[in-house]
Design an enzyme around this catalytic site. Structure first.
Site, PDB file in Angstrom:
ATOM      1  N   PHE A  88      86.494   3.291   9.813  1.00 43.51           N
ATOM      2  CA  PHE A  88      86.623   2.478   8.572  1.00 43.51           C
ATOM      3  C   PHE A  88      87.309   1.413   8.688  1.00 43.51           C
ATOM      4  CE2 PHE A  88      86.728   7.219   7.215  1.00 43.51           C
ATOM      5  CZ  PHE A  88      85.774   7.404   7.120  1.00 43.51           C
ATOM      6  N   LYS A 104      95.227  -5.207   9.570  1.00 38.68           N
ATOM      7  CA  LYS A 104      94.362  -4.081   9.687  1.00 38.68           C
ATOM      8  C   LYS A 104      93.313  -4.135   8.408  1.00 38.68           C
ATOM      9  CE  LYS A 104      94.385   1.002  10.446  1.00 38.68           C
ATOM     10  NZ  LYS A 104      95.391   1.961  10.602  1.00 38.68           N
ATOM     11  N   ASP A 162     105.184  12.949   9.451  1.00 36.34           N
ATOM     12  CA  ASP A 162     103.959  12.987  10.705  1.00 36.34           C
ATOM     13  C   ASP A 162     104.608  12.047  11.816  1.00 36.34           C
ATOM     14  OD1 ASP A 162     101.662  13.497  12.011  1.00 36.34           O
ATOM     15  OD2 ASP A 162     100.594  11.692  11.494  1.00 36.34           O
TER      16      ASP A 162
END
Length: 524
Positions: A149, A167, A262
């Site tokens: 993606f 990005k 995370d």
């Protein structure tokens, strides 16, 4: 239903905030006139008077709005070529105006003023709102990462020469994923709040019809995970530097009411090679505000690093606090200290089960080789009960950071201390002992690997306790490094750079990911 106007009526403006950036600008319209602009944390408000007592229009700062900077013509390398491509631009022109654009509204709202005032407004908006014009403001040199993606490019902002990792997301691909748009917006909003040397920095975000460009801090060091895979050992001083930096970044986040959720080896990076003081926390795809209930994702993280109160959660309506991050960071400290995972296992299922049980082996021989203060901090961070676990703020005040290092180093600089020489010998001997023990270790017994790379026992795929969201759709499509940024250099810009589109093999990749990810997704 399409919006008809960019600005909202003042009777819908609920905030009483009067603090913020104040500017007098010329509002271009049929009846061009001066207005007094107040830029607050969440709104841009127009006032009729210089005392800022009579607001009459406002717009909220959110993803529905974008802004565009209008400039005089730039200085070009080749005047016969386009001035819309950064590789042909030597320097940008002077700022003339700023336009506000709203989705589904054909008209825009334009403001003019002094270069100084417009630049202040641009600087303010750049930190809070998506902008238009990426291709003309950046020189793109090479692709340094790729995913299904998104792609990551080494780029340089023309205005000030800052090198960044850009990005680039294909909006169509991301938005088609479940919670894809919400996840991407959440990540951007979280990163815009954060500004700390131990957290990856988001400079600005650009948006086009098909793409979103996140302009991120360029990190030239390695991943912590990559260092472990090369059998890298860390000295006592290096572990101390890494943990101090991570806790300072984490404490800053927690003070902002944000939890990462995370933390793991892959999300710990370094700004500079071989410089443990340059450690940063990255990847905020699962981060959330503690008081933002319900969470976009509740049972999430990476098995092997997740706090017990998260991985054992049975009801999505229940919540937990930022103390869960301390547990994950404790797992990282354990790995740094022993070279072994906390929850060992050759399969995903085994790691999930042991992570849920949260039984930690503090008696391992390798933990006996670290200092008492380091072991004490580790035990406090890995308490299964969040009520008993140390907070990030308390951890920074632990003896591991205060007594062993700061006090003894402070004493070392007391020149008139008659015991200085004796103390130096003792301290250096202790460092040598600890460092040699670390350097002797290997990871042969229990290798460190990515949890998502482990096999799932197919017979247990439907076990709800094994299902945990490890990645948002954006993270699922996270890029894999094409080459180490350490060896990148600025050569000629990347000609023909285009907005990211789906890779021809994306459909096949998505099929593989869907098959692989199903066991991890918590389904109600």
């Amino acid at each position: 239903m399409y919006n008809q106007r960019i600005w909202n009526k003042v009777d819908q403006y609920k905030s009483n905030h009067t603090n913020g950036l104040r500017l007098k600008l010329l509002k271009s319209s049929k009846n061009t006139h001066f207005v007094y602009v107040l830029c607050t944390e969440y709104n841009i408000v127009l006032f009729k008077d210089a005392d800022y007592t009579k607001p009459y229009k406002y717009l909220p700062i959110n993803f529905e709005y974008k802004f565009q900077v209008l400039r005089t013509p730039p200085l070009l390398i080749n005047p016969s070529l386009s001035d819309k491509k950064g590789e042909n631009v030597v320097s940008l022109g002077e700022i003339l105006a700023i336009r506000f654009i709203r989705e589904d509204v054909e008209k825009w709202s334009e403001f003019r003023g002094s270069v100084s005032d417009l630049d202040q407004l641009r600087q303010f908006l750049g930190l809070k709102m998506n902008q238009i014009g990426f291709h003309q403001y950046f020189k793109v040199y090479k692709k340094i990462g790729k995913g299904s993606f998104a792609s990551v490019y080494l780029a340089q902002r023309i205005e000030d020469g800052t090198k960044m990792a850009v990005k680039a997301f294909c909006k169509n691909a991301v938005y088609k994923e479940e919670n894809g748009k919400e996840g991407l917006i959440n990540e951007i909003q979280i990163m815009r709040i954060l500004d700390h040397p131990n957290l990856m920095k988001l400079y600005e975000v650009y948006e086009t019809k098909n793409s979103i460009y996140m302009c991120l801090e360029l990190l030239e060091g390695d991943q912590l995970y990559g260092l472990f895979k090369t059998k890298r050992s860390f000295t006592a001083q290096q572990i101390h530097s890494i943990m101090k930096g991570l806790l300072e970044g984490l404490n800053y986040m927690h003070n902002k009411g944000i939890m990462h959720r995370d933390l793991k080896l892959e999300n710990i990076l370094f700004k500079e090679p071989d410089n443990c003081d340059s450690v940063v926390i990255a990847d905020f795809g699962l981060a959330t505000k503690v008081d933002q209930k319900p969470f976009l994702y509740t049972k999430c993280g990476t098995p092997g690093f997740v706090a017990p109160e998260v991985i054992n959660l049975k009801d999505d309506q229940l919540s937990y606090g930022s103390i869960c991050d301390v547990y994950s960071l404790g797992v990282i400290l354990y790995i740094l200290s022993t070279g072994q995972p906390v929850f060992k296992g050759k399969s995903y299922n085994t790691i999930v089960r042991r992570n849920r049980e949260a039984i930690v082996d503090f008696q391992t021989e390798k933990l006996r080789q670290v200092s008492d203060n380091q072991r004490s901090l580790l035990i406090k961070m890995l308490q299964a009960d969040p009520e008993l676990r140390i907070t990030s703020k308390q951890a920074l005040k632990h003896e591991y950071f205060c007594a062993y290092y700061e006090e003894e180093f402070a004493q070392m600089y007391t020149d008139d201390d008659p015991h200085l020489g004796e103390m130096l010998v003792k301290l250096n001997a202790e460092y040598i002992r600890l460092d040699m023990e670390k350097l002797k270790r290997t990871n042969d017994e229990d290798d460190i690997c990515k949890t998502e790379d482990l096999k799932v026992d197919q017979s247990q795929e439907k076990n709800d306790f094994l299902k945990i969201i490890m990645r948002t759709p954006v993270i699922t499509g996270r890029t894999k490094s094409i080459e180490s940024i350490l060896y990148l250099y600025l050569d000629s810009p990347l000609n023909g750079f285009q907005s990211p589109n789906l890779d021809p093999n994306t459909h096949h990749i998505q099929q593989i990911q869907t098959k692989w990810m199903n066991p991890f997704v918590l389904q109600n």
